[in-house]
Design a protein around this motif. Structure first.
Motif, PDB file in Angstrom:
ATOM      1  N   ASN A 130       0.857  -1.190   0.000  1.00  0.00           N
ATOM      2  CA  ASN A 130       0.000   0.000   0.000  1.00  0.00           C
ATOM      3  C   ASN A 130       0.893   1.239   0.000  1.00  0.00           C
ATOM      4  O   ASN A 130       1.142   1.843   1.040  1.00  0.00           O
ATOM      5  N   LYS A 162      -1.086  11.754   3.642  1.00  0.00           N
ATOM      6  CA  LYS A 162      -1.411  10.510   2.952  1.00  0.00           C
ATOM      7  C   LYS A 162      -0.401   9.448   3.389  1.00  0.00           C
ATOM      8  O   LYS A 162       0.801   9.587   3.179  1.00  0.00           O
ATOM      9  N   THR A 164      -3.139   3.142   9.198  1.00  0.00           N
ATOM     10  CA  THR A 164      -3.127   2.514   7.887  1.00  0.00           C
ATOM     11  C   THR A 164      -3.413   3.618   6.873  1.00  0.00           C
ATOM     12  O   THR A 164      -3.685   4.763   7.252  1.00  0.00           O
ATOM     13  N   GLU A 172      -6.056   4.097   5.282  1.00  0.00           N
ATOM     14  CA  GLU A 172      -7.458   4.516   5.384  1.00  0.00           C
ATOM     15  C   GLU A 172      -7.831   5.058   6.759  1.00  0.00           C
ATOM     16  O   GLU A 172      -8.697   5.937   6.857  1.00  0.00           O
ATOM     17  N   ASN A 173      -7.210   4.549   7.815  1.00  0.00           N
ATOM     18  CA  ASN A 173      -7.662   4.867   9.173  1.00  0.00           C
ATOM     19  C   ASN A 173      -6.493   5.183  10.091  1.00  0.00           C
ATOM     20  O   ASN A 173      -5.362   4.738   9.865  1.00  0.00           O
TER      21      ASN A 173
END
Length: 305
Positions: free
Chosen positions: A146, A177, A200, A202-203
Motif C-alpha cells: 500500500n 497521505k 493505515t 485509510e484509518n
C-alpha cells in the motif's frame, strides 16, 4: 549492497528478491507524495556521496517493504513525574546495518532541529526527538504494497521538523497521505503527555496513557505501552513492578531482553524535557542492542558558523 544492489549472503532470499523486483514500481507510487525539500536533499546526498539518485531512493523506501516495542512513562509512573520515551527497533542484526549506524543532529533552516537515530544513507527517521521536546518511535505492522502515500520514514521526519506540540504531531500524521500499516509512540514532555498511534492508509486512531485497547488489554496509568504477544506482557509486568520509581537507568532496563528481541537493531531512551538520549546499537557480531553499551547524547541547538 544487500539493500541497494541485492548483493551479499541474503541476495537469494524471497524477501530481498521481492524487494528488488518491486522497488521501482513502489517508488513511482511513493514519489508524488515526497515533499520537494526531501527530494532536493536526496539529490544532495547522492551528489555528495558519489552515488546515483537511484541508489539513494532505494535506501529511502526500503522500510516500506520490511516492517517492535515502544513506551512512554510519565506522571505517577516515574520517580519525579519526568517523561521517559523508550524505543526498541526489533529489526535485523545479521545484515550489518548496525555497522553503519549514525546519530544525526539535524538543524534545518526552516524547521525544528532534531536528533535522528538512524543509518548512513537514510535521510528519513524511525527514531527521533526534536527541539520542541517531542519524541517519536515507529513499530511496523502489515499492509506491504500500500504505497500510495508519503514514505513512513519521511512522515516521521516531517513531523519532527514541523510539529511544535503533540496535537500538531497528531494532525500531521492524521492529514498526511500514509502507507502500509504502522504503529507509533509520540510524546511531548512539555505537557507531559503521549499517545500510541495505529495508522493505515485509510484509518488512524490514538491511544491515550492508561487507555485500554483490544490489542493492548493491560493498560497502566500514566503509561503508553506498545508491543505484542509475550513481549507486551513482560513490558507490562516490568512497568507494574517498578511503578512510581522509574529514572533513566530503570527505564533503560525495561528494554532488556525479552522485551527486546534478539534482532533488536537499536534501543533508545529519550528524556525529551532535557533533550537527552541514551542509545545502544547491536554489536557487529549480531548481538542484540540492549546487550551493548548505552551512549549518551544531547540535542545541540546551535547552528554551525
Amino acid at each position: 549492497d544487500i539493500y541497494v544492489h541485492g548483493k551479499g549472503q541474503d541476495k537469494e532470499s524471497k524477501e530481498i528478491q521481492w524487494y528488488i523486483q518491486n522497488r521501482e514500481s513502489a517508488y513511482k507510487r511513493l514519489q508524488p507524495f515526497i515533499p520537494k525539500r526531501f527530494k532536493t536533499e536526496m539529490q544532495g546526498l547522492a551528489d555528495g556521496a558519489g552515488l546515483s539518485f537511484d541508489e539513494v531512493k532505494y535506501m529511502i523506501i526500503f522500510s516500506e517493504f520490511f516492517h517492535c516495542s515502544g513506551f512512554a512513562l510519565m506522571g505517577h509512573a516515574t520517580q519525579d513525574g519526568t517523561l521517559y520515551h523508550g524505543r526498541i527497533l526489533d529489526y535485523i542484526t545479521d545484515r550489518e546495518l548496525q555497522d553503519h549506524a549514525v546519530i544525526f543532529m539535524v538543524n534545518p533552516k526552516d524547521g525544528n532541529a532534531f536528533l535522528n537515530v538512524g543509518f548512513a544513507g537514510q535521510i528519513g527517521s524511525v527514531t527521533g526527538m526534536n527541539q520542541q521536546h517531542i519524541a517519536i518511535g515507529e513499530m511496523g505492522g502489515n499492509g506491504q504494497g500500500n504505497w500510495d502515500g508519503m514514505p513512513m520514514t519521511l512522515l516521521i521526519r516531517d513531523a519532527l521538523e514541523r510539529a511544535n506540540t503533540l496535537d500538531e504531531a497528531k494532525k500531521i500524521f492524521k492529514e498526511t497521505k500514509r502507507t502500509c500499516e504502522y504503529y507509533y509512540v509520540i510524546s511531548d514532555s512539555k505537557i507531559p503527555d503521549a499517545v500510541g498511534v495505529g495508522a493505515t492508509p485509510e484509518n488512524i486512531f490514538f491511544i491515550k496513557p492508561g487507555e485500554s485497547n483490544p490489542r493492548l488489554p493491560s493498560p497502566v496509568k500514566d503509561c503508553v505501552l506498545l508491543s505484542a504477544g509475550d513481549r507486551y506482557k513482560k513490558l507490562v509486568e516490568r512497568v507494574k513492578a517498578n511503578y512510581g520509581k522509574f529514572d533513566v537507568e530503570s527505564a533503560i532496563r525495561l528494554m532488556d531482553r525479552p522485551v527486546a528481541m534478539k534482532s533488536a537493531l537499536h534501543t533508545v531512551l529519550f528524556k525529551p524535557a532535557t533533550l537527552e538520549a541514551w542509545v545502544a546499537v547491536a554489536g557487529s557480531d549480531g548481538s542484540s542492542a540492549p546487550t551493548q553499551k548505552y551512549h549518551h547524547y544531547q540535542l545541540n541547538l546551535r547552528r554551525p558558523k
